[in-house]
Design a protein around this motif. Structure first.
Motif, mmCIF file in Angstrom:
data_model
loop_
_atom_site.group_PDB
_atom_site.id
_atom_site.type_symbol
_atom_site.label_atom_id
_atom_site.label_comp_id
_atom_site.label_asym_id
_atom_site.label_seq_id
_atom_site.Cartn_x
_atom_site.Cartn_y
_atom_site.Cartn_z
ATOM 1 N N GLU A 123 -8.842 4.191 9.894
ATOM 2 C CA GLU A 123 -7.892 4.753 10.555
ATOM 3 C C GLU A 123 -6.851 3.802 11.997
ATOM 4 N N ILE A 124 -8.370 3.112 12.444
ATOM 5 C CA ILE A 124 -7.437 2.367 14.144
ATOM 6 C C ILE A 124 -6.746 1.455 13.719
ATOM 7 N N ASP A 125 -7.160 1.083 12.356
ATOM 8 C CA ASP A 125 -5.804 -0.276 11.862
ATOM 9 C C ASP A 125 -5.340 0.394 11.777
ATOM 10 N N ASP A 126 -4.961 1.885 10.932
ATOM 11 C CA ASP A 126 -3.552 2.220 11.197
ATOM 12 C C ASP A 126 -2.873 3.229 12.208
ATOM 13 N N ARG A 127 -3.580 3.435 12.961
ATOM 14 C CA ARG A 127 -2.632 3.908 14.668
ATOM 15 C C ARG A 127 -2.330 2.823 15.390
ATOM 16 N N THR A 128 -2.272 1.282 14.896
ATOM 17 C CA THR A 128 -2.165 -0.081 15.521
ATOM 18 C C THR A 128 -1.612 -0.514 15.111
ATOM 19 N N THR A 129 -0.807 -0.310 13.939
ATOM 20 C CA THR A 129 0.099 -1.240 13.207
ATOM 21 C C THR A 129 1.841 -0.837 13.338
ATOM 22 N N GLY A 130 2.053 -1.527 13.169
ATOM 23 C CA GLY A 130 3.778 -1.391 13.684
ATOM 24 C C GLY A 130 4.735 -1.484 14.485
ATOM 25 N N TYR A 131 3.792 -1.247 15.629
ATOM 26 C CA TYR A 131 4.318 -1.492 17.405
ATOM 27 C C TYR A 131 3.820 -2.941 17.769
ATOM 28 N N SER A 132 3.720 -3.174 18.934
ATOM 29 C CA SER A 132 2.908 -4.473 20.420
ATOM 30 C C SER A 132 1.423 -3.682 20.051
ATOM 31 N N SER A 133 0.503 -4.284 19.471
ATOM 32 C CA SER A 133 -1.136 -3.706 19.874
ATOM 33 C C SER A 133 -0.994 -3.025 21.667
ATOM 34 N N GLY A 134 -0.367 -3.657 22.449
ATOM 35 C CA GLY A 134 0.040 -2.602 24.329
ATOM 36 C C GLY A 134 -0.256 -1.801 24.519
ATOM 37 N N HIS A 135 0.618 -1.350 23.620
ATOM 38 C CA HIS A 135 1.514 0.423 23.165
ATOM 39 C C HIS A 135 0.862 1.316 22.909
ATOM 40 N N MET A 136 0.178 2.022 22.770
ATOM 41 C CA MET A 136 -0.108 3.419 22.112
ATOM 42 C C MET A 136 0.692 4.670 22.076
ATOM 43 N N LEU A 137 0.761 4.895 20.616
ATOM 44 C CA LEU A 137 2.389 6.420 20.415
ATOM 45 C C LEU A 137 1.349 6.768 19.025
#
Length: 744
Positions: free
Chosen positions: A622-636
């Protein structure tokens, strides 16, 4: 008709040109530059200074007051007033991080924490400091340099959680300055009375298994000289560079130096004089448009605060003392008696009061200007070795790499070869050049310029801050002439044929330009190949409106993916993909520690027996899916009212619903942002790409935690599991009573 041209259009080709006082930058040729430093005295006496993220100076004076100074606009205000000195008896060091000020009190050995917003003391930490020298922030840590006493050596301390103070470096010998990058602490200390820089690895702070290590940076010698330098103050520029104020050995002369230690290269270069005695040096925030940031210093007998602004200015040509440059290149057509027809120059920059003068001549003899044996200082043996290597004339010498020629003549350095090249340029400059009728010609028609080799000289004339920049150069030599397509009558006499050939070459050049434009036309319709200045034009074809804050790479990717993104327009997924596309191309802070910390928490839950392997795997995915596809520094993250249907408590719903304007609204949690421009661009994306008949708000997620509307459970904050410890648990707080099932 096919036309042949030899061109120079990129940095690699421009570097093949030789000359005086030239520099290649951004794929263009211009005047050579050198650093120039301006000093601004704020005329404020300081005990210590710190710099905030906006580049403003906070000054700690001898009374303990803290003043904020905007040096660019001349503004100032009081951030903190120590009053009669009862709170801070001996102010010695200051550090600002976000809203918090850290002030070291030499009298009590405490660290006083002051809120920058309210101007009130919010806490005190008994760090037991003997003689605080410096307080700095690096990589989310606060470090304190303590000089110690006669009985106790100096040390570096760091602040941990809950104000816990930990000593990370012991045994420093009379330390005077401290700075840090992401992996090391650099301390100036006295080694047998001589100032040296000692680099300490701080990796053991993150992993107890790493053994602390250090190395000494000594023997600092200016590159190209034998001048040793003793460091006084140092600051980190990047992870591979330091900036330091140093003193030449056995003199009182101080200067600003740049030290690079990447890989095996360790060089110290002098940047500028620093006539004042310096007791503090800081670097300001990095600006992407500048190679070097601004520096801030406390210097002089009155301990005034100085802003040191380093910028690049044009260098004077040593040959004539003016802001000028001469560039030379020889072009080989491969055939004798080639009729060169035209020269063209594209000027990327052409400021007022600058000039570009072009000169040329052609010939068939590659060594017509002279042979290497004619150069003074070239021994007969070296001349013979150069001829065996294919270097006969002056132009051959200029076209070969200096390091390669140094091996040919068994030279340990390239100094002699470079001197030969400078002499060859002087001799070439005395040739009988044909100068264009006027300066600044960008399209030059050549007349009776025949020979296998075309020699070109370009002279650039500018000012201290202005220089023309030549983006590309072309020399045309036609494979034929339009004269071939005319009746034989027009070719009978040599005189009339030559005139007519020159006359027709005007049309040949114009048609050649049109043909080249046609050849390049398709590139303007390719998102990957279109020049940056035409990206907005191509976007208009698809009714795409990009903000100025969008990087060119993001615009290109959007154009490439437009069919895919347009199909999802007006949906949550479409909005998410566009936001992630934009965030992937802008600068981001390092927030990788968030995901790492969450994974460590989950792993610890497994080791404690609270979660099964399957549950842990699901949470990690779940954490990997949440941080995949954009820069590691941003949350969305997105939230709408449907996402809160399972939450019954109004208190738990309020932090989310307070950002929603109605039942058809949603909220986008995104961040953190490095720049306010990034936030504004994100807000405009949400406003233009939102689903129809809805309203979206943007809430920035910050790295720090505040117990107010900026904290969102499960996104940027978590609650630890309730635990029961006999004698230390409170009913309803960290323990609950649960109804037991009746026994049957």
């Amino acid at each position: 008709m096919q036309r042949t041209y030899l061109s120079t259009a990129d940095a690699a080709e421009w570097r093949r040109w030789n000359g005086r006082n030239i520099e290649v930058k951004n794929d263009a040729l211009g005047l050579a530059t050198e650093p120039s430093i301006d000093y601004t005295n704020l005329r404020v006496e300081a005990a210590d200074i710190s710099v905030d993220v906006d580049g403003n100076v906070l000054v700690l004076d001898a009374s303990g007051d803290v003043q904020w100074h905007d040096g660019e606009h001349g503004l100032q205000e009081t951030v903190w007033s120590n009053g009669d000195g009862a709170r801070i008896g001996e102010p010695q060091a200051l550090c600002v991080t976000g809203d918090r000020l850290y002030i070291a009190d030499g009298e009590t050995g405490r660290l006083v924490l002051v809120s920058r917003r309210s101007g009130e003391v919010v806490g005190q930490i008994d760090a037991r400091l003997d003689d605080p020298i410096d307080v700095i922030r690096s990589d989310r840590r606060i470090y304190i340099l303590d000089a110690g006493t006669d009985e106790r050596a100096g040390r570096v301390l760091t602040l941990g959680r809950h104000g816990r103070v930990e000593t990370v470096i012991h045994g420093l010998a009379s330390p005077t300055d401290l700075t840090a990058d992401s992996e090391h602490l650099y301390v100036v200390e006295q080694s047998d009375g001589t100032p040296v820089i000692r680099a300490h690895d701080v990796g053991h702070l993150e992993s107890p298994s790493i053994i602390p290590s250090s190395r000494t940076i000594d023997g600092l010698v200016v590159a190209g000289t034998d001048d040793p330098v003793a460091p006084i103050q140092i600051e980190v520029l990047t992870d591979q560079e330091l900036v330091l104020v140093g003193r030449r050995q056995d003199t009182d002369e101080t200067a600003l130096y740049h030290y690079s230690f990447g890989g095996d290269e360790r060089t110290l270069t002098r940047r500028d004089d620093f006539a004042l005695s310096c007791s503090k040096l800081l670097t300001g925030p990095r600006d992407q448009a500048r190679r070097y940031p601004k520096y801030y210093a406390i210097a002089g007998e009155q301990n005034h605060v100085y802003i040191i602004d380093e910028r690049q200015t044009n260098r004077r040509n040593p040959a004539d003392g003016r802001y000028s440059a001469q560039a030379y290149r020889r072009f080989d057509s491969g055939a004798v008696d080639t009729g060169w027809g035209r020269l063209t120059l594209d000027l990327d920059e052409f400021p007022a009061n600058t000039q570009v003068v072009t000169s040329y001549y052609a010939g068939n003899d590659p060594a017509a200007s002279g042979t290497v044996g004619d150069l003074p200082g070239v021994p007969n043996g070296d001349a013979e070795a150069l001829r065996e290597a294919g270097v006969h004339g002056f132009w051959d010498l200029l076209e070969h790499d200096s390091a390669a020629l140094a091996t040919v003549v068994s030279d340990e350095t390239t100094a002699r070869v470079e001197e030969w090249k400078r002499t060859a340029i002087d001799r070439i400059d005395d040739e009988h050049w044909t100068v264009t009728d006027s300066a600044n010609q960008q399209d030059i028609l050549l007349e009776n310029v025949d020979g296998q080799y075309l020699h070109v000289k370009i002279e650039l004339i500018g000012g201290v801050n202005s220089s023309p920049a030549i983006g590309s150069f072309r020399a045309y030599c036609p494979d034929g002439s339009y004269l071939e397509y005319l009746p034989e009558h027009f070719q009978r006499t040599e005189r009339s044929g030559q005139f007519l050939a020159r006359y027709l070459s005007i049309f040949e050049s114009e048609f050649a330009d049109i043909a080249e434009d046609i050849d390049r036309l398709t590139g303007y319709f390719d998102p990957e190949g279109v020049p940056n200045e035409y990206l907005s034009w191509l976007s208009d074809w698809l009714a795409i409106e990009h903000d100025e804050e969008w990087p060119a790479a993001a615009k290109r990717e959007f154009l490439t993916r437009a069919p895919e993104l347009f199909r999802l327009r007006g949906t949550r997924e479409g909005l998410s993909r566009i936001l992630r596309l934009y965030l992937r191309h802008v600068e981001t802070p390092d927030t990788s520690w968030m995901a790492t910390w969450q994974k460590q928490r989950i792993e610890s839950r497994r080791s404690e027996g609270w979660m099964t392997d399957a549950e842990v795997g699901a949470r990690l995915r779940e954490i990997d899916d949440r941080t995949t596809g954009y820069s590691s520094g941003h949350m969305l993250f997105f939230f709408e009212h449907l996402d809160l249907d399972g939450v019954d408590s109004e208190d738990a719903r309020r932090p989310y619903t307070m950002h929603m304007d109605g039942p058809r609204s949603f909220v986008t949690f995104v961040g953190p942002f490095v720049s306010d421009d990034h936030r504004r661009a994100t807000e405009r994306i949400v406003a233009t790409e939102r689903p129809a008949h809805t309203h979206g708000n943007v809430v920035e997620l910050r790295q720090e935690l505040k117990l107010e509307g900026g904290s969102f459970l499960g996104i940027n904050s978590t609650l630890t599991t309730r635990e029961f410890v006999l004698g230390r648990s409170t009913l309803g707080g960290d323990t609950v009573l649960k109804e037991r099932e009746s026994l049957r």
